[in-house]
Motif scaffolding. Structure first.
Motif, PDB file in Angstrom:
ATOM      1  N   HIS A  41       0.813  -1.215   0.000  1.00 31.13           N
ATOM      2  CA  HIS A  41       0.000   0.000   0.000  1.00 31.13           C
ATOM      3  C   HIS A  41       0.849   1.270   0.000  1.00 31.13           C
ATOM      4  N   ASP A  42       1.995   1.246   0.663  1.00 35.29           N
ATOM      5  CA  ASP A  42       2.846   2.442   0.705  1.00 35.29           C
ATOM      6  C   ASP A  42       4.127   2.264  -0.117  1.00 35.29           C
ATOM      7  N   LYS A  66       5.558   5.464  -1.131  1.00 36.56           N
ATOM      8  CA  LYS A  66       5.432   6.509  -0.105  1.00 36.56           C
ATOM      9  C   LYS A  66       6.698   7.349   0.042  1.00 36.56           C
TER      10      LYS A  66
HETATM   11 FE   LIG Z   1      -0.157   5.660   2.463  1.00 34.09          FE
END
Ligand SMILES: [Fe+2]
Ligand SMILES: [Fe+2]
Length: 416
Positions: A248-249, A252
């Motif tokens: 998900h990251d 990031k």
């Molecule tokens: Fe995030």
């Protein structure tokens, strides 16, 4: 004297300390001459990976070496998962004149009447129900089964809460061998590592490790663990849950500071530099070209803190070759949410915002809710974030507002 035989079935994927404790306790408490452990042929689907039957059997053999346990090949020989009444009948038939005891978790006891031919199980075997802290009323259920079926049910109490095999598989997939070892009987972790079990996502893990500083990597691991916990009840594919939370990251720590007005083009230049630094070699050649040749990936006007969800989805798809659209979408909307989220998307959204080190008012309530009711917990979290973001920043992404309006509308339509 009749020979007392215990029967204990399960996936044992993998066998853990809680299982070993049950086996030792019932052998001693009931004076069993033998305990027949019956691993299921196929662990239920929707698991991250399954240990194969023979691998799981090997772990059980090591874990139960110091009690009179026999690991049954019934399911392996039949090449299918038998019903419990069939397993009990086969074992009783092969040990004529024995006194069989069927061991069942107290959390599953109340479901027994809906199993196939429960009266045949109760007729053939006495039942040992394991009661643990947190289990529903095992005493009451036992009384009901005695009254309705004439079942011979006794209760064996264990003080510690149960361990989750799902959690162990998640820790192993994360490469957290030490934490998993603490939940396993002696000698088991060595065999798991030697066989390379539960490492299906090793390649993605290597990428995420390279793409994350220690702080972010810790957050990602905690989010993966939270997501797998929330999925215990939701029951989605644990592989999809694991992979979405893991990735998900992924984007990031790309610095979007240099992103200018030309949006996508600058983002791709920034991403190229970053990807080369991260671990170009592990992704094969041409990864940047694969990324650049994708469609412009974020809605115009997306604020910098939100860009990583879109680029993360592109990296998952184009660079890591993840083909599952649900996984890619769960990454793509994990920060903002959107109207019409999938359950997978909701789990990742919640896990990101409530992992163990998140600390804000109400976070404990959200965690408790997420274990029971993904939709309700998601709405609570979305509403909170909507209010928070609209107070703090002027440039809230339209997606969060759209999601808020969509879900608040649905709630009023449904009468709250
Ligand atoms: Fe995030
Ligand atoms: Fe995150």
């Amino acid at each position: 004297m009749l020979m007392k035989i215990g029967i204990f079935g399960g996936a044992f994927d993998p066998v853990h300390k809680g299982h070993a404790e049950i086996c030792k306790k019932v052998v001693a408490e009931y004076g069993l001459d033998k305990l027949i452990v019956v691993p299921s042929y196929n662990p239920p689907h929707k698991r991250i990976t399954g240990g194969s039957f023979l691998q799981r059997k090997k772990l059980l053999t090591a874990a139960l070496a110091d009690i009179p346990a026999e690991i049954s090949d019934i399911e392996y020989n039949d090449k299918k998962n038998n019903f419990t009444f069939e397993v009990v009948a086969k074992i009783a038939g092969a040990n004529l004149g024995c006194e069989p005891y069927y061991i069942v978790g107290g959390d599953a006891l109340s479901g027994m009447p809906s199993w196939k031919n429960p009266e045949r199980i109760f007729e053939t075997a006495a039942i040992i129900a394991i009661d643990r802290p947190g289990y529903p009323d095992v005493v009451g259920t036992a009384a009901r089964l005695r009254a309705e079926y004439g079942a011979r049910v006794s209760i064996s109490r264990i003080d510690a809460p149960d361990i989750s095999s799902n959690k162990i598989r998640t820790l192993l997939e994360l490469g957290d061998t030490a934490a998993a070892a603490g939940l396993l009987p002696d000698g088991v972790i060595e065999l798991i590592v030697k066989d390379g079990m539960y490492r299906r996502f090793r390649r993605y893990l290597r990428f995420v490790r390279a793409a994350s500083g220690d702080g972010l990597f810790g957050h990602v691991k905690r989010a993966v663990i939270a997501a797998s916990e929330y999925n215990e009840r939701a029951g989605l594919s644990s592989g999809k849950v694991f992979l979405s939370a893991l990735l998900h990251d992924a984007a990031k720590e790309i610095s979007f500071e240099a992103v200018g007005e030309d949006g996508g083009n600058t983002v791709y230049r920034v991403a190229e530099t970053w990807l080369r630094r991260v671990d170009g070699a592990s992704m094969g050649r041409g990864y940047y070209e694969k990324l650049r040749n994708s469609e412009y990936y974020a809605p115009s006007g997306t604020s910098k803190p939100v860009l990583h969800q879109f680029l993360g989805a592109e990296i998952a798809k184009k660079v890591l070759a993840v083909s599952d659209k649900a996984v890619i979408d769960a990454v793509r909307y994990h920060t903002t949410a959107k109207p019409g989220m999938t359950s997978l998307g909701k789990i990742v959204y919640l896990a990101d915002k409530t992992e163990a080190e998140r600390d804000y008012e109400g976070v404990d309530g959200l965690r408790r809710a997420a274990r029971l009711d993904i939709d309700g917990a998601f709405w609570n979290s979305l509403e909170r974030n909507y209010r928070y973001v609209s107070e703090k920043t002027a440039d809230m992404t339209g997606l969060t507002r759209e999601a808020y309006e969509y879900y608040s509308g649905r709630r009023s339509v449904n009468g709250g």
